[in-house]
Design a protein around this motif. Sequence first.
Motif, PDB file in Angstrom:
ATOM      1  N   ARG A 658       7.094  34.790  40.869  1.00  0.00           N
ATOM      2  CA  ARG A 658       5.926  33.685  41.551  1.00  0.00           C
ATOM      3  C   ARG A 658       6.238  32.264  41.590  1.00  0.00           C
ATOM      4  NH1 ARG A 658       5.005  37.250  38.855  1.00  0.00           N
ATOM      5  NH2 ARG A 658       5.030  37.759  36.977  1.00  0.00           N
ATOM      6  N   SER A 659       5.425  31.654  42.171  1.00  0.00           N
ATOM      7  CA  SER A 659       5.541  30.134  42.076  1.00  0.00           C
ATOM      8  C   SER A 659       3.893  29.722  42.544  1.00  0.00           C
ATOM      9  CB  SER A 659       6.317  29.618  43.006  1.00  0.00           C
ATOM     10  OG  SER A 659       5.975  29.436  44.283  1.00  0.00           O
ATOM     11  N   GLY A 660       3.566  28.628  41.958  1.00  0.00           N
ATOM     12  CA  GLY A 660       2.148  28.354  42.177  1.00  0.00           C
ATOM     13  C   GLY A 660       1.911  26.732  42.427  1.00  0.00           C
ATOM     14  N   HIS A 661       0.511  26.507  43.026  1.00  0.00           N
ATOM     15  CA  HIS A 661       0.466  25.006  43.471  1.00  0.00           C
ATOM     16  C   HIS A 661      -0.976  24.527  42.864  1.00  0.00           C
ATOM     17  CE1 HIS A 661       3.269  24.902  46.726  1.00  0.00           C
ATOM     18  NE2 HIS A 661       3.388  26.039  46.891  1.00  0.00           N
ATOM     19  N   PHE A 662      -1.177  23.406  42.469  1.00  0.00           N
ATOM     20  CA  PHE A 662      -2.339  22.743  42.178  1.00  0.00           C
ATOM     21  C   PHE A 662      -2.496  21.475  42.624  1.00  0.00           C
ATOM     22  CE2 PHE A 662       0.274  20.984  39.058  1.00  0.00           C
ATOM     23  CZ  PHE A 662      -0.256  19.507  38.558  1.00  0.00           C
ATOM     24  N   ALA A 663      -3.709  21.073  42.844  1.00  0.00           N
ATOM     25  CA  ALA A 663      -4.093  19.702  43.284  1.00  0.00           C
ATOM     26  C   ALA A 663      -4.956  18.952  42.322  1.00  0.00           C
ATOM     27  CB  ALA A 663      -4.801  19.948  44.599  1.00  0.00           C
ATOM     28  N   GLY A 664      -4.904  17.481  42.378  1.00  0.00           N
ATOM     29  CA  GLY A 664      -5.660  16.796  41.173  1.00  0.00           C
ATOM     30  C   GLY A 664      -4.778  16.402  40.230  1.00  0.00           C
ATOM     31  N   ASN A 665      -5.265  15.708  39.145  1.00  0.00           N
ATOM     32  CA  ASN A 665      -4.709  15.167  38.024  1.00  0.00           C
ATOM     33  C   ASN A 665      -4.420  16.177  36.988  1.00  0.00           C
ATOM     34  OD1 ASN A 665      -4.412  12.647  39.400  1.00  0.00           O
ATOM     35  ND2 ASN A 665      -6.498  12.178  38.729  1.00  0.00           N
ATOM     36  N   ALA A 666      -3.277  16.214  36.418  1.00  0.00           N
ATOM     37  CA  ALA A 666      -3.012  16.915  35.254  1.00  0.00           C
ATOM     38  C   ALA A 666      -1.749  16.551  34.364  1.00  0.00           C
ATOM     39  CB  ALA A 666      -2.692  18.325  35.464  1.00  0.00           C
ATOM     40  N   SER A 667      -1.803  16.681  33.208  1.00  0.00           N
ATOM     41  CA  SER A 667      -0.463  16.242  32.339  1.00  0.00           C
ATOM     42  C   SER A 667       0.294  17.237  31.641  1.00  0.00           C
ATOM     43  CB  SER A 667      -1.104  15.352  31.059  1.00  0.00           C
ATOM     44  OG  SER A 667      -2.021  16.150  30.428  1.00  0.00           O
ATOM     45  N   GLY A 668      -0.127  18.651  31.859  1.00  0.00           N
ATOM     46  CA  GLY A 668       0.520  19.583  31.316  1.00  0.00           C
ATOM     47  C   GLY A 668       0.074  21.058  31.758  1.00  0.00           C
ATOM     48  N   VAL A 669       0.400  22.105  31.617  1.00  0.00           N
ATOM     49  CA  VAL A 669      -0.097  23.253  31.608  1.00  0.00           C
ATOM     50  C   VAL A 669       0.177  24.304  30.694  1.00  0.00           C
ATOM     51  CG1 VAL A 669       2.177  24.053  32.693  1.00  0.00           C
ATOM     52  CG2 VAL A 669       0.165  25.325  33.242  1.00  0.00           C
ATOM     53  N   LYS A 670      -0.528  25.129  30.159  1.00  0.00           N
ATOM     54  CA  LYS A 670      -0.707  26.070  28.994  1.00  0.00           C
ATOM     55  C   LYS A 670      -0.312  27.526  29.435  1.00  0.00           C
ATOM     56  CE  LYS A 670      -2.750  27.962  24.732  1.00  0.00           C
ATOM     57  NZ  LYS A 670      -3.815  27.729  23.900  1.00  0.00           N
ATOM     58  N   LEU A 671       0.677  28.099  29.208  1.00  0.00           N
ATOM     59  CA  LEU A 671       0.974  29.319  29.798  1.00  0.00           C
ATOM     60  C   LEU A 671       1.046  30.372  28.468  1.00  0.00           C
ATOM     61  CD1 LEU A 671       4.244  28.410  31.578  1.00  0.00           C
ATOM     62  CD2 LEU A 671       1.848  28.731  32.673  1.00  0.00           C
ATOM     63  N   ALA A 672       0.286  31.587  28.814  1.00  0.00           N
ATOM     64  CA  ALA A 672       0.524  32.771  27.944  1.00  0.00           C
ATOM     65  C   ALA A 672       0.992  33.749  28.697  1.00  0.00           C
ATOM     66  CB  ALA A 672      -1.239  33.311  27.586  1.00  0.00           C
ATOM     67  N   ILE A 673       2.322  34.218  28.354  1.00  0.00           N
ATOM     68  CA  ILE A 673       3.343  35.028  29.265  1.00  0.00           C
ATOM     69  C   ILE A 673       3.598  36.157  28.396  1.00  0.00           C
ATOM     70  CG2 ILE A 673       5.342  35.146  30.299  1.00  0.00           C
ATOM     71  CD1 ILE A 673       5.024  32.205  31.517  1.00  0.00           C
TER      72      ILE A 673
END
Length: 860
Positions: A658-673
């Motif tokens: 998979r791949s994904g997209h987001f819009a807006g401001n962010a400084s990181g992502v937390k993943l639970a995989i």
Amino acid sequence: MFYHKGLFFHNLQLTAAVTLDQHSLLLDGKRLMVFSSKFHPFRLPSPGLWQDILEKLKASGFNAVSVYWHWGFSAPNPHEIRFTEHSDLAKFYSVAKDVGVLVIVRPGLFFPKGGIPRWATTMAGRARTNAMDYRAAFTRHHIFGTVQSESEYATTREARITGLDNHMQDVMDTLRSSGISRVPIIHNDKGPNGQFALQGPGKVDLDRYPLGFDCNNPSKWNELTTQLDTYHQQWNPAEPLALFEWQGGAFSYWSGPSYMKCYQLINEQFANNNYASAADIQNLYMSYGGTNWGNMHTHTIYSSYESLTPKLDELKLQGYFLHSSPSYLDVGRIGNGTVGSGTTSPAIYTTHLHAPSTNTSFYFVRQLSNQNQDSVKFKLTTNTTGSSANGDIELAGRESKILVTGDLFGKSRLSYSTAEIMTWSTIDDVDTIVLYALKGQYVEAVLETSTDIGDAITIKGSTSSTTKVTKANNRVITFNSATRVILADKQTAAGFWAPRIQNKYSNTFGHDHYDLSPSVPSVLIHGPYLVRGAADAGDTLELKGDLNSTTTIDIYAPSRFKSFTWNGIPLSLTKSDTGSLQGTIAFPDPLSDVAVSAKIPKLDTLEWRCADSLPEVGASDFDDTNSHWVLANKTTTNRPFKPSAGKYILYSSEYGFRSGHFAGNASGVKLAIQGGSSCYSVFMNSYFLGYGQGTSNGQDGTDLLERTFNFTSAQLNYDENGYTLISNHGNDFVEWHVAGSIGGENTPDHVRGPYNEGGWWFERVDMRRLTRFALDNTTPHRVLIYVNGWQFGKFVSTHGPQTSFPIPEGILDHRVENHVSIVLWALATSARCKAIQTQQTRYHLDSGRVNEGPAPRVIE
């Protein structure tokens, strides 16, 4: 029990192909010792080699084979059934019939380490119950055979899950309504719990792995149980003791010590204890393990599956003995224990079984504790001789022995022996028995012959002046030309073969075709690496087999055969002083003989092509809305375990990679995989953010990974940002697209099926020839190996241990050019491979078998 809706398979109560009583199975009314081993045909996806494996098993004393079938292979999607290629059941059954081995079919729906198709995990109903959607799925896709209903299954009462008993009944009803009416239906219990042993469908047995799988400590053994017969008498005394899945090997895991340590754990000294419980149906897991090719396997086990090969000689000796002693199928327990149970040593544990029909006794002797690996000597009191008067019996550490008194062979009787029996055959009215012991051990034997021998005793072969077994030669003792005893050390005895004589010109297969007892005429052959068969062609005996070196062959055969051939080539034989016909079979030099020259390519001198396999990351204009990518917009799932966070469902069975997209401001992502011991890589647009790596420790390890990845504003686009995750599971942003294998459940690759590929770009465009790499453990990375489009190996630098990957004929085409692809998945920017090489292990000259069906060619 072997029971279903009024059909009783007890002997004399039903006209069926297979019946039973408390002692054994009967095939067409004749008692049969079932000595079986496990073979997964789909793990050898080259059907032309199935005959090769089955011939080797039969030659080694196995008269049956137990097979799982992979539901996911034969049903790639809910609407299609494919019994083709490696899922061709009819072909496998036909091969087994031709070879002459019985088949214990275990078609699913489930088996440990796999089986249930991925699409079946998305249903609302609970799997392996009578839930309507699951029931509809398996009744559409059920597989026919002689047959197991379920694997390691529990009753509703035991598991406290509704629908289990009804599901078992549904499976039984489906099998019976499909025409399975002349053979029993079985069930293998995971332990001595009596699941489905009393009322209802299924047959209980003991599915046990008494030594476990701790290959890191191969010298550590659990104590052997003495309760198998107790459990049997408790749950089903009117039926034979059946062990449909008994430990014959051990799994090796990621980060494990390799299979060589597992072979040391489950070595040649393990398994005799079952026969002390009068097990008449034994199936060992496994014999030929094969390869977890593609993505079929559980996440804890790597490419190679376990095998019995290093202990095959021991199992061959056991199988030959069990088939040659029909009295074993009529035994009852007399007693067991230490001193007072026949032995003079408190360190020795003895079990005494007795067959009243022939007055034959079987004494199973082993050390009381398998923690003691020192040799122990003792005397044994038997019901025939009173004691072993002239010398001690010796057990070497964890060695066990089966000693027999009053055993009939032909017109002769073995009154007593401290050597073990391998097999026997009557040849030209001469009863010939093969006895063995470890090199240097003292043995003695008392025989009764059919005639008065007087002084007519001759000893040929070994020149040893003592009664100890030597390895100098076989010792052949003949009593007045009526009884012949061949005494050998254990390793030499394992070199004997006893193929049943088949009529070359007959294609009629009766009971004898599956019978390995001495009631079917046979010949004794010693010397070759493998003897596959012996065919009666008038006055010529045609032998078929394999060699691994130039060898001396000794043949004990009826005198009516005037000539002999080996794979069609005439043999020059002379009479030896031991009474055999003896000759030499030459083994050609495979590197110089023009007829069999083997040219092994050197991969580092070949032309390789290289391509970047992640255009999703590197190409600024990459379009993930094209036909290869699917919008992942599911917000609900039928799975009982729901995602811990996020709007969209991204389970691998619901989608692919998979791949994904987001819009807006962010400084990181937390993943639970969650991906078992596997790993993932994370990119923001074209920037590599890092990776996650699971751990492996046997069947345990880190399964769920939670990690935060930070990124900078320079790595973000102004209006929309791309986030690419290569893994098994993931979370969501505003929008996700996914890409999996070509066609997904409707893959156009009908040969390899849905498990061969994943969602890599190079797989979707069918470009599987990359560059030459090698295995470097200094930086984390993964490697996939493709041969002619088949994924046949995985390497994980942080886990290991496998670095050698066997490729069977049929996948590797021996006649034309082959394509090899090496895929490097770098988990860090400096990952690299140093070399890749072909390996020469050993050479064998086989019987002229030609494999059919080479692998499909790679699309250029």
